[in-house]
Scaffold this active site. Structure first.
Site, PDB file in Angstrom:
ATOM      1  N   LYS A   1       0.846  -1.197   0.000  1.00 34.27           N
ATOM      2  CA  LYS A   1       0.000   0.000   0.000  1.00 34.27           C
ATOM      3  C   LYS A   1       0.882   1.249   0.000  1.00 34.27           C
ATOM      4  O   LYS A   1       0.619   2.219  -0.719  1.00 34.27           O
ATOM      5  CB  LYS A   1      -0.925  -0.011   1.234  1.00 34.27           C
ATOM      6  CG  LYS A   1      -1.994  -1.110   1.176  1.00 34.27           C
ATOM      7  CD  LYS A   1      -2.725  -1.287   2.506  1.00 34.27           C
ATOM      8  CE  LYS A   1      -3.642  -2.513   2.449  1.00 34.27           C
ATOM      9  NZ  LYS A   1      -4.358  -2.768   3.712  1.00 34.27           N
TER      10      LYS A   1
ATOM     11  N   GLN B   1      -4.638  -1.376  10.054  1.00 37.02           N
ATOM     12  CA  GLN B   1      -4.415  -2.677   9.422  1.00 37.02           C
ATOM     13  C   GLN B   1      -4.888  -3.794  10.341  1.00 37.02           C
ATOM     14  O   GLN B   1      -4.526  -3.843  11.517  1.00 37.02           O
ATOM     15  CB  GLN B   1      -2.929  -2.841   9.073  1.00 37.02           C
ATOM     16  CG  GLN B   1      -2.602  -4.099   8.287  1.00 37.02           C
ATOM     17  CD  GLN B   1      -3.213  -4.137   6.886  1.00 37.02           C
ATOM     18  OE1 GLN B   1      -3.413  -3.098   6.252  1.00 37.02           O
ATOM     19  NE2 GLN B   1      -3.531  -5.324   6.414  1.00 37.02           N
TER      20      GLN B   1
ATOM     21  N   ASP C   1     -10.810   2.735   4.333  1.00 37.27           N
ATOM     22  CA  ASP C   1     -11.101   1.302   4.221  1.00 37.27           C
ATOM     23  C   ASP C   1     -12.604   1.025   4.143  1.00 37.27           C
ATOM     24  O   ASP C   1     -13.010  -0.079   3.782  1.00 37.27           O
ATOM     25  CB  ASP C   1     -10.552   0.561   5.463  1.00 37.27           C
ATOM     26  CG  ASP C   1      -9.295  -0.229   5.171  1.00 37.27           C
ATOM     27  OD1 ASP C   1      -9.091  -0.618   4.003  1.00 37.27           O
ATOM     28  OD2 ASP C   1      -8.522  -0.467   6.113  1.00 37.27           O
TER      29      ASP C   1
HETATM   30  N1  GUN Z   1      -6.482  -6.900   6.525  1.00 43.75           N
HETATM   31  C1  GUN Z   1      -6.759  -7.647   5.451  1.00 43.75           C
HETATM   32  N2  GUN Z   1      -7.311  -6.895   4.473  1.00 43.75           N
HETATM   33  C2  GUN Z   1      -7.384  -5.650   4.960  1.00 43.75           C
HETATM   34  C3  GUN Z   1      -7.858  -4.427   4.430  1.00 43.75           C
HETATM   35  O1  GUN Z   1      -8.336  -4.323   3.292  1.00 43.75           O
HETATM   36  N3  GUN Z   1      -7.752  -3.342   5.238  1.00 43.75           N
HETATM   37  C4  GUN Z   1      -7.265  -3.442   6.495  1.00 43.75           C
HETATM   38  N4  GUN Z   1      -7.237  -2.345   7.221  1.00 43.75           N
HETATM   39  N5  GUN Z   1      -6.819  -4.545   7.017  1.00 43.75           N
HETATM   40  C5  GUN Z   1      -6.873  -5.651   6.251  1.00 43.75           C
END
Ligand code: GUN
Length: 293
Positions: free
Chosen positions: A48, A92, A115
Site C-alpha cells: 500500500k 491494518q 477502508d
Molecule cells: N487486513 C486484510 N485486508 C485488509 C484491508 O483491506 N484493510 C485493512 N485495514 N486490514 C486488512
C-alpha cells in the site's frame, strides 16, 4: 476466455491520479496504524505504501507495539482525526486479541475512513448512499466494469461472509441488480449453488473450498483468495489448469489483490477531495469510472 488482469486498469488509473495529484497544491496523506508483528500485514502495508508513494501520496506508518494499550491507539486515532494534513486513516487488521477492534474502527472519522469499515460507511453502503466502499469490493466492481461485465440479472454466488470482503462484495453485486447468494461454512448444498451461478466470487479465506474442476465453462470466476500452495501463489480455487475454460477469470496474483490496493488509492483521493472541497469528486469519480480498455 477473458483473463481479467488488473494491470491495464491500474496503469490508466495511476496515470490519471498522478495528473490529479500534480494539480493539487498539497499531497494527500495516508496514516497507517500497523500494530504488532503480523507478517502478512507487514507485506500488505508495504504494498500500500509503495502504491501510494508512486502516485505522490504521503504515507506515515505508525508501527505500534503489540503490547500497546487500547487507550494509546484511541488517542492516536483521535489526534489523526484532528490533524488537517491527514487525509485517510487505515487500521491494518487483524489486531492482537486484547484490542477492541470495533471501538477503534468506530473512532476513525468516517470522512477519513478510506477502508470503509466504519459503521456509518457500512450502513450507507448497504443502503446505496454515498460511502467509502471497502477496497476489495470496490476493486472487483471497477475491474468488472472495465471489462464490460454487467451484473444485471446475473446469479452471483459469493463464497464467504466476512465483514471486510464477502458482505461488501454481495452488497456491491446487489446494487448492480444481480441476484445474490452468499454461501458460507454452514451452507449445505454448495454444488447446487455453484451450478446455478453465472458469476462466482470466492472470498473464503481458505484454499480449495471449490476447485477449478467444479466450475462451468459459461461462468465468470472472481478469486479473492491468495495462498501459497506447492510453491505457487494461487487463489482459493488453486492453480488454474491451462486447459480449463471459463468465460472469464481473475488471475492470482495480478487480479483482485492488485485492484484492492489500487482502490485504496481511489479512496484516499476521494477523502482528500471531499475534505478539501478542491475539485469536484463526482467529476473525478466519473472520469475514473470512464477509463476503458
Ligand atoms: N487486513 C486484510 N485486508 C485488509 C484491508 O483491506 N484493510 C485493512 N485495514 N486490514 C486488512
Amino acid at each position: 476466455m477473458i483473463c481479467l488482469r488488473a494491470k491495464p486498469l491500474i496503469e490508466k488509473t495511476q496515470e490519471y491520479l498522478v495528473k490529479l495529484r500534480r494539480s493539487l497544491n498539497q499531497a494527500p496523506r495516508l496514516d497507517v496504524l500497523l500494530i504488532g508483528n503480523h507478517e502478512a500485514s507487514a507485506i500488505y502495508v508495504g504494498r500500500k505504501k509503495q502504491a501510494a508513494q508512486d502516485i505522490g501520496i504521503d504515507v506515515v506508518i505508525h508501527h505500534i507495539s503489540d503490547h500497546a494499550s487500547q487507550d494509546h491507539v484511541e488517542k492516536l486515532i483521535s489526534m489523526l482525526n484532528n490533524e488537517s494534513n491527514c487525509s485517510g486513516i487505515l487500521l491494518q487488521l487483524p489486531l492482537p486479541a486484547h484490542f477492541n477492534v470495533m471501538k477503534l474502527l468506530t473512532l476513525i472519522d468516517p470522512a477519513k475512513d478510506v477502508d470503509g469499515f466504519h459503521p456509518l460507511n457500512k450502513g450507507n453502503h448497504l443502503d446505496n448512499f454515498a460511502a467509502f466502499v471497502p477496497c476489495t469490493a470496490l476493486g472487483v466492481s471497477r475491474l468488472l466494469k472495465f471489462y464490460n461485465i454487467n451484473l444485471q440479472s446475473k446469479n452471483v454466488l459469493v463464497l464467504g461472509r466476512s465483514a471486510i470482503v464477502g458482505k461488501p462484495l454481495a452488497i456491491e453485486s446487489l446494487h448492480q441488480n444481480a441476484t445474490v447468494t452468499i454461501a458460507h461454512s454452514a451452507t449445505k448444498n454448495l454444488p447446487d449453488l455453484v451450478k446455478q451461478a453465472d458469476i462466482i466470487m470466492s472470498a473464503t479465506g481458505h484454499f480449495g473450498v471449490i476447485q477449478w474442476d467444479q466450475v462451468y465453462e459459461h461462468q465468470i470466476i472472481i478469486d479473492v483468495g491468495i495462498h501459497r500452495h506447492n510453491g505457487d501463489i494461487v487463489g482459493d480455487l488453486g492453480k488454474k489448469p491451462a486447459e480449463k475454460i471459463v468465460a472469464a477469470y481473475t488471475p492470482v496474483p495480478g487480479g483482485v489483490g492488485a485492484m484492492t490496493v489500487n482502490s485504496l488509492m481511489y479512496n484516499i483521493f476521494k477523502a482528500y477531495c471531499l475534505q478539501k472541497q478542491s475539485g469536484c469528486w463526482a467529476d473525478i469519480a466519473q472520469s475514473i469510472d470512464a477509463l476503458t480498455l
